[in-house]
Design an enzyme around this catalytic site. Structure first.
Site, mmCIF file in Angstrom:
data_model
loop_
_atom_site.group_PDB
_atom_site.id
_atom_site.type_symbol
_atom_site.label_atom_id
_atom_site.label_comp_id
_atom_site.label_asym_id
_atom_site.label_seq_id
_atom_site.Cartn_x
_atom_site.Cartn_y
_atom_site.Cartn_z
ATOM 1 N N ASP A 1 -22.546 86.924 -23.296
ATOM 2 C CA ASP A 1 -23.375 87.828 -22.501
ATOM 3 C C ASP A 1 -23.763 87.187 -21.167
ATOM 4 O OD1 ASP A 1 -24.852 90.090 -21.933
ATOM 5 O OD2 ASP A 1 -26.153 89.960 -23.682
ATOM 6 N N ASP B 1 -24.470 99.127 -22.396
ATOM 7 C CA ASP B 1 -25.610 99.091 -23.318
ATOM 8 C C ASP B 1 -25.969 100.497 -23.772
ATOM 9 O OD1 ASP B 1 -25.865 96.419 -23.381
ATOM 10 O OD2 ASP B 1 -27.618 96.286 -22.073
HETATM 11 C C1 DGJ Z 1 -27.527 92.699 -23.294
HETATM 12 C C2 DGJ Z 1 -26.382 93.183 -24.119
HETATM 13 O O1 DGJ Z 1 -25.624 94.115 -23.420
HETATM 14 C C3 DGJ Z 1 -26.916 93.746 -25.428
HETATM 15 O O2 DGJ Z 1 -25.879 94.284 -26.177
HETATM 16 C C4 DGJ Z 1 -27.615 92.640 -26.171
HETATM 17 O O3 DGJ Z 1 -26.687 91.654 -26.537
HETATM 18 C C5 DGJ Z 1 -28.722 92.055 -25.312
HETATM 19 N N1 DGJ Z 1 -28.243 91.662 -24.012
HETATM 20 C C6 DGJ Z 1 -29.346 90.870 -25.975
HETATM 21 O O4 DGJ Z 1 -30.237 90.233 -25.175
#
Ligand code: DGJ
Length: 725
Positions: free
Chosen positions: A474, A544
């Site tokens: 991430d 997301d």
């Molecule tokens: C952003 C990601 O896109 C989410 O899926 C998740 O992993 C969060 N970060 C966790 O902090």
């Protein structure tokens, strides 16, 4: 033979199976662009000369350079359009004059050192390198073109070499520049958006003036994907001319177009010259990222299928390139930071029963991270939450028949972390200026080798010790205060590109050390969904936003360039955590089945009926997975143009296909929709598996297939086809 130089006419031909790209050497000195489009065997000798003479006749007062189609325009020589190359010479001037000095053609394609790039796999693929030089400074540039013969794509990059004896500064070095005469009515397509709303398909008519699609965020960004396409006035999914430009890069980029009143256009694609400068000492060279150019004479659909195949087969690498991707469950939307070992094992237990193949533990497993205010950088297990450690958890998951995956965010550092307390200088900052947090975190300075080594060692140890089979990598904030005390003052503007080169170095080292680990990129969803990242990590968390309606649009836009196998797509709970919308479970399932299928919800909270539906969908996806992940995509309808989206995936041998239909709003008196299918073998009959009937492909493509839809908003339907003769 894909590439040849016609010595007599002074023309370079780059040929793929269905396209040609032609350049001409004017007066044996100036490299001019002649043509890019449908395959032609050759260009008549007089063609370009005539064009040139007309221009000269017209511009008797010396304006010729300003209207000729240059292949890689420099600055200061009578062409007042935006240049592809700008250098600041030792005497402070910026005028250079690039003249042809030679070429070579070779089979295959060489890697670009330190940069992600496509690679050649087929016998017909060849590379052309043309060298242009500036006598006064000793500067030379190599324009590189690889023809992917079977794929009908051309990859371009440029190397600038300082062969003189003084330092020069590169200010602009585009990967490609293309001068072309457009007809009125051409449109420019970009994939633009925001967090949770990535890759919207945006089309605008091209008018005289300048327009740019860019990122200045040191990430390819949620706001704009590093891609543009030019579409002729009549172009649609299946017809018309389309010219695509996709940059294999993950940092700040620029795609721009400058058009004059006569619709002569210049397209430039490459590193964003904004906040960029690169010092080249004598003997040093600089190579740009590559841009992949695709011409289609059959609309956007064909262009997308070319990118899909090329990126699946000749960009993505590693053991997972040709493998079906696992169905996963991720605990993020189920628990956020609030979990313990017991809760995770309960979710895993239920998921295993449903047929899920991989369990992914998301953010919150390390340091003392109960929210997003601390611990990034402290990559050791939080023993309060996981008292037996990660290895124990991973083994427990394996015993349930699932692989174990882990979330990390290695580029980041929390101010509240042991790492920051030990190395406050490791975060990106400018001395004497405030350090700005976003999501309560700073970014590590990847231009420093000791920081990169630390990340590689630390993350490698975690992966080794915990028996990890999958990593979600991430990256949740953009960089502020760009600069590094480790660089000389004159090199501060190299920072942005050096950060990305540092990231690529880390990814190369880690991914090659763990060939059996599946890596998935993520940047708050699709904030770095680009070909550069796909070279290291063959899939990406698309957004997301897991709301089905938003996702259909986001995935549709993403599919303009990227194949389904690169898109993470999960079923989540309703009301959706971002949109608050309630959509039927079937529609959420069908939406997620258009990518790498997975779940992002607490399966222990489902009732029996929901569990049964999910188990069935998993079984179904396992049957269609190969078609979706490795098939050709045909977009039948778009939510950007109407109330429905329809997508169809056809296996390479055209034996199997699967059709998805999504409708946003209920339409009265429309209990079904007839979709005219595409891509089938027109000599064959197909069984419609859900209906148990047999139909000829000619009927399916011309009359169509009736797809029933339930009452209410957000309905969807799937049909599977199998060739029977
Ligand atoms: C952003 C990601 O896109 C989410 O899926 C998740 O992993 C969060 N970060 C966790 O902090």
């Amino acid at each position: 033979m894909a590439i040849l130089f016609d010595e007599g006419n002074k023309n370079f031909y780059i040929q793929t199976n269905n396209t040609s790209y032609v350049m001409h050497l004017l007066q044996s000195k100036y490299l001019q662009h002649v043509f890019w489009g449908k395959k032609i065997p050759s260009i008549s000798a007089c063609q370009y000369q005539k064009y040139y003479e007309c221009e000269q006749e017209f511009s008797k007062n010396g304006g010729t350079m300003d209207s000729l189609p240059h292949e890689y325009p420099d600055f200061g020589n009578g062409d007042f359009r935006k240049p592809a190359l700008v250098v600041n010479c030792a005497d402070g001037s910026e005028v250079i004059e690039l003249e042809y000095s030679g070429y070579k053609i070779y089979d295959g394609k060489k890697p670009l050192k330190g940069l992600p790039a496509t690679y050649a796999r087929d016998a017909g693929d060849q590379t052309l390198e043309i060298t242009l030089s500036d006598e006064k400074t000793g500067l030379s540039i190599v324009l590189r073109y690889t023809a992917f013969e079977k794929h009908d794509a051309i990859a371009r990059s440029v190397t600038v070499l300082n062969g003189g004896d003084s330092e020069i500064k590169l200010k602009t070095a585009m990967s490609a520049s293309l001068d072309m005469e457009l007809e009125k009515g051409f449109r420019l397509l970009s994939l633009s958006g925001a967090w949770a709303n990535e890759n919207n398909v945006i089309e605008r008519e091209i008018k005289p003036g300048s327009f740019s699609v860019e990122s200045r965020r040191i990430a390819s960004s949620h706001q704009n994907n590093p891609f543009i396409a030019l579409l002729s006035g009549n172009a649609g999914e299946d017809c018309g001319d389309v010219y695509g430009f996709s940059l294999v890069y993950s940092g700040s980029f620029l795609c721009d177009i400058e058009t004059d009143i006569n619709f002569n256009a210049r397209v430039r694609v490459g590193l964003n010259p904004f906040d960029f400068e690169w010092c080249l000492s004598p003997g040093e060279s600089f190579t740009t990222p590559e841009v992949v150019m695709v011409y289609s004479d059959e609309g956007l659909g064909k262009m997308s299928r070319i990118y899909h195949r090329l990126y699946r087969e000749c960009l993505c690498r590693g053991n997972f390139r040709d493998k079906e991707r696992p169905i996963l469950i991720n605990n993020w939307e189920a628990t956020y930071f609030d979990f313990d070992e017991k809760k995770l094992l309960e979710i895993a237990d239920e998921a295993a029963k449903l047929g899920v193949e991989l369990f992914v533990l998301d953010d919150g497993w390390f340091g003392s991270r109960d929210d997003d205010t601390s611990s990034l950088g402290d990559w050791h297990t939080d023993m309060k939450k996981l008292p037996h450690g990660l290895k124990y958890l991973s083994e427990k998951i394996n015993q349930k028949g699932m692989k174990f995956g882990l979330w990390v965010e290695p580029e980041m550092i929390s101010p509240d972390s042991d790492l920051y307390r030990a190395h406050p200088d490791w975060c990106i900052h400018v001395d004497g200026r405030d350090r700005l947090t976003i999501r309560n975190q700073f970014v590590l300075d990847l231009t420093r080798i000791e920081v990169r080594d630390w990340i590689v060692d630390t993350i490698s140890n975690v992966l080794k010790e915990a028996g990890v089979s999958y990593v979600k990598w991430d990256m949740n904030r953009n960089i502020t205060s760009p600069g590094s005390p480790s660089l000389d003052a004159k090199r501060q503007k190299e920072f942005s590109h050096r950060y990305i080169l540092g990231l690529y170095d880390i990814l190369e080292r880690i991914t090659s050390a763990f060939p059996n680990v599946l890596f998935e990129g993520c940047a708050s969803g699709g904030g770095r969904f680009d070909p550069g990242m796909l070279y290291y990590m063959p899939q990406t968390w698309t957004s997301d936003d897991t709301d089905a309606v938003q996702r259909v649009k986001i995935q549709y836009g993403t599919s303009i360039v990227y194949p389904a196998i690169t898109m993470g797509a999960h079923v989540s709970a309703v009301p959706n955590h971002i949109m608050g919308r309630v959509t039927p479970l079937e529609t959420r399932q069908n939406t997620a089945m258009c990518g790498n299928y997975g779940f992002e919800l607490d399966v222990t909270k489902l009732d029996d009926c929901e569990k049964e539906k999910i188990a069935e969908s998993i079984k179904y996806y396992k049957e269609i997975r190969r078609i979706v992940q490795f098939g050709d995509l045909y977009r039948l309808e778009s939510l950007y143009k109407g109330n429905c989206a329809a997508l169809m995936y056809v296996a390479e041998d055209r034996r199997d296909a699967v059709v998805f239909l999504f409708r946003e709003r209920m339409e009265l008196r429309k209990a079904a929709r007839t979709l005219r299918l595409k891509g089938l073998d027109l000599t064959a009959d197909y069984e419609i598996c859900e209906l148990g009937i047999r139909m000829p492909a000619v009927e399916l493509e011309n009359v169509g297939l009736v797809m029933p839809l339930g009452k209410g908003d957000f309905q969807s339907c799937i049909m599977r086809l199998h060739r029977v003769n």
